[in-house]
Design an enzyme around this catalytic site. Structure first.
Site, short mmCIF file in Angstrom:
data_model
loop_
_atom_site.label_atom_id
_atom_site.label_comp_id
_atom_site.label_asym_id
_atom_site.label_seq_id
_atom_site.Cartn_x
_atom_site.Cartn_y
_atom_site.Cartn_z
N LYS B 77 33.98 73.12 40.69
CA LYS B 77 35.28 73.49 40.13
C LYS B 77 35.32 75.00 39.91
O LYS B 77 34.30 75.60 39.53
CB LYS B 77 35.45 72.73 38.82
N SER B 152 42.24 68.09 34.65
CA SER B 152 42.37 69.35 35.34
C SER B 152 41.45 69.48 36.56
O SER B 152 41.71 70.29 37.44
CB SER B 152 42.06 70.51 34.39
N SER B 176 39.47 65.68 31.60
CA SER B 176 39.63 66.39 32.87
C SER B 176 38.64 65.99 33.96
O SER B 176 38.78 66.43 35.10
CB SER B 176 39.52 67.90 32.65
#
Lengths: 95, 491
Positions: B77, B152, B176
């Site tokens: 990420k 997210s 997330s």
């Protein structure tokens, strides 16, 4: 707690965050809505409850006080938006 | 197709010298070239660097070294720092930022021989539940590219679901990792607070943030946690305790384990197919020998409100560092105050601004006690609910999300509705406990022209603090008895 005195211009200034007039209107309305929802916490009796800052607080975390290599100067400056002579350039602070 | 395999399958082939790390890595890069244009999971990937790491792994393999992640490509990420690679948090404000150092989890993956590559899309600064808040475009769900992948860590979930990497890392502040894992059909783990070092993770809400993995099955989740967990003096919240062999928990019977079903999670507005899938999963767990009892988490209804006070307050402080002086983008001004305001006004997106304003307000003079302190006290009650429940049960079972993946644009205009989609995942972060989401079935996608006629559903398991082994034990037993994790989207 529904915060009728929520002044978005004042809070944005505290946050050092410039908003356009359109953003002030939209964010202001959305935040009013969210603050209305958050107000439900008023229902809870918290009179004898201690606050939780961390789920597993670890206190007095120490490390040995030893000299270790740190990031080289040029590496630390590498991402600066404006620099000269190994220094960050900023707008004039004092006259 | 090597990219379709799990970590443990690839590790076996690498160990036999049946395939090389270069071949495995190339198969992931080829897959990205073929499909990422349709899902936009990656913001960037440095292929030459990935292949150089693969060659180094092949040398270690040739020298006889063996370890579960040696030669395995793992993507990250865009919130984790990798030396010499960009880190943007999917925000414009970081400009052309290049990380000067590796995050601890990256160091650990490198030491284990993994190929650490790629920058995966996310909601800006990890704030959101759909990746629609990325400054660089939305990631799309591999099961239906008109829908969001969750957030997210949407890019991390979509990349695993689309077989673009064998596993990925994400971060979880209020769901997330687990929410996108559920919506994309992979296994997502948020470890106990303090188990994995956050050094090199760009901070959102420091009392809630935790790094975890996306994998194709439960065994791989156990392998990944074993690699990234452990005390780190560079993160003062990192807990000093030994890291067990998490894979040792796999294959153990769950006979006699007690599982709790919180009655407060049976809310209205839950999708009927999600409810049916979770009910069926609970039945399956009972057949496997677990005892299921109803429990109560009485303060559940306050979790979203508590979260949006604490998380935004911490975010407003953490994001103060993005001021245009030392790194990132800068918009000039006549004086430093004007420069800060201009830079932040131009650099942050709408959701980040919303949260900074809210967080600044709840911490401001006159409101601190009414909002922030009160929220911290209700947080205590939420945490106590869990600790009390865990006196009775070994783990808690819930749906991960109330609905399957929603449409792009469906909730983006209504932040409160978007926040409420995290209702089942938020409490776990407030209590600091571990949570795992794994596939437990599919909902019908009746949309005309949909490439896949179904959408994944996730089952969430919540555990005692540092109870990851029990979560793996339960999840693995369920996974071995069900077919869901073997399904792949047509893309």
């Amino acid at each position: 707690m529904s915060a009728p005195d929520f002044d978005i211009k004042y809070v944005a200034r505290l946050a050092r965050l410039n908003l356009t007039p359109e953003e002030e209107t939209t964010l202001g309305a959305q935040l009013g809505h969210i603050l209305g929802y958050i107000a439900k916490l008023k229902e809870v009796d918290v009179s004898h409850v201690e606050p939780t800052a961390h789920a597993f607080p670890i206190v007095n975390v120490m490390r040995p006080d030893e000299i270790r290599p740190s990031l080289p100067h040029d590496e630390a400056m590498r991402n600066a938006p404006a620099k000269a002579n190994g220094l960050f350039i900023v707008p004039k602070i004092v006259e | 197709m090597l990219n379709q395999l799990t970590i443990s399958e690839v590790a076996a082939k690498l160990a036999n010298r049946e395939v090389s790390a270069r071949q495995v890595t190339q198969s992931c890069l080829d897959r990205i070239a073929a499909v990422d244009g349709r899902i936009h999971a990656f913001l960037s990937h440095d292929d030459a660097d990935a292949l150089a790491q693969a060659d180094a792994a092949d040398k270690r393999l040739a020298a006889g070294e063996r370890s579960p992640l040696l030669g395995v490509p793992i993507a990250l990420k865009d919130v984790l720092c990798v030396k010499g690679q960009p880190a943007n948090c999917a925000s414009k404000i970081l400009g052309k930022f290049i990380s000067p150092y590796d995050a601890t989890v990256v160091e650990k993956l490198r030491a284990a021989g993994a190929i650490v590559f790629g920058r995966l899309n996310m909601d800006e600064f990890a704030m959101g539940s759909s990746t629609e808040n990325s400054a660089f475009g939305t990631t799309l769900n591999p099961w239906d590219t008109t829908r969001i992948p969750g957030g997210s860590s949407g890019g991390s979930a979509a990349a695993v679901a689309a077989d673009e990497a064998l596993a990925t890392l994400g971060s979880d502040t209020g769901g997330s990792i687990r929410q996108p894992a559920a919506l994309c059909g992979c296994v997502g783990l948020k470890p106990t607070y303090g188990l994995v070092s956050r050094y090199g993770l760009i901070a959102f809400a420091s009392s809630l943030d935790q790094i975890g993995s996306f994998t194709k099955d439960v065994r791989d989740a156990a392998t990944m946690l074993g690699a990234i967990a452990g005390h780190d003096p560079r993160d003062s919240t990192s807990v000093p305790r030994p890291v067990p062999d998490y894979t040792a928990a796999l294959g153990k019977s769950i006979k006699g384990l007690k599982l709790g079903l919180p009655k407060e999670y049976m809310i209205g507005g839950m999708d009927a197919e999600v409810k049916a899938a979770v009910d069926a999963a609970v039945k399956k767990l009972t057949e496997l020998g677990a005892e299921v009892v109803e429990i109560s988490l009485p303060h559940t209804d306050y979790a979203v409100a508590v979260y949006y006070i604490i998380a935004t307050a911490e975010a407003s402080a953490n994001l103060a560092r993005f001021d245009g002086i030392r790194y990132g983008a800068r918009v000039d001004g006549a004086d430093p105050i004007a420069l800060y305001g201009n830079t932040r006004g131009a650099g942050f997106g709408a959701e980040v601004k919303r949260r900074i304003i809210l967080g600044t307000y709840v911490l401001s003079s006159g409101y601190y006690d009414a909002f922030y302190l009160r929220a911290q006290k209700v947080r205590t009650l939420i945490r106590q609910d869990f600790l009390k429940a865990f006196e009775q049960v070994d783990a808690i079972v819930t749906p991960t999300t109330p609905t399957p993946a929603f449409k792009v644009g469906e909730k983006s205009g209504d932040p409160l509705q978007m926040y409420l989609s995290d209702i089942f995942t938020i409490s776990c972060n407030l209590a600091g406990i571990p949570g795992l989401s794994l596939p437990c079935g599919f909902a019908t996608n009746a949309e005309r022209g949909a490439r896949n006629a179904k959408l994944p559903i996730g089952l969430q398991l919540l555990g005692k603090p540092f109870g990851e082994e029990t979560l793996f034990q339960i999840a693995h037993a369920y996974e071995q008895a069900t077919p869901w994790h073997r399904e792949k989207p047509a893309l």
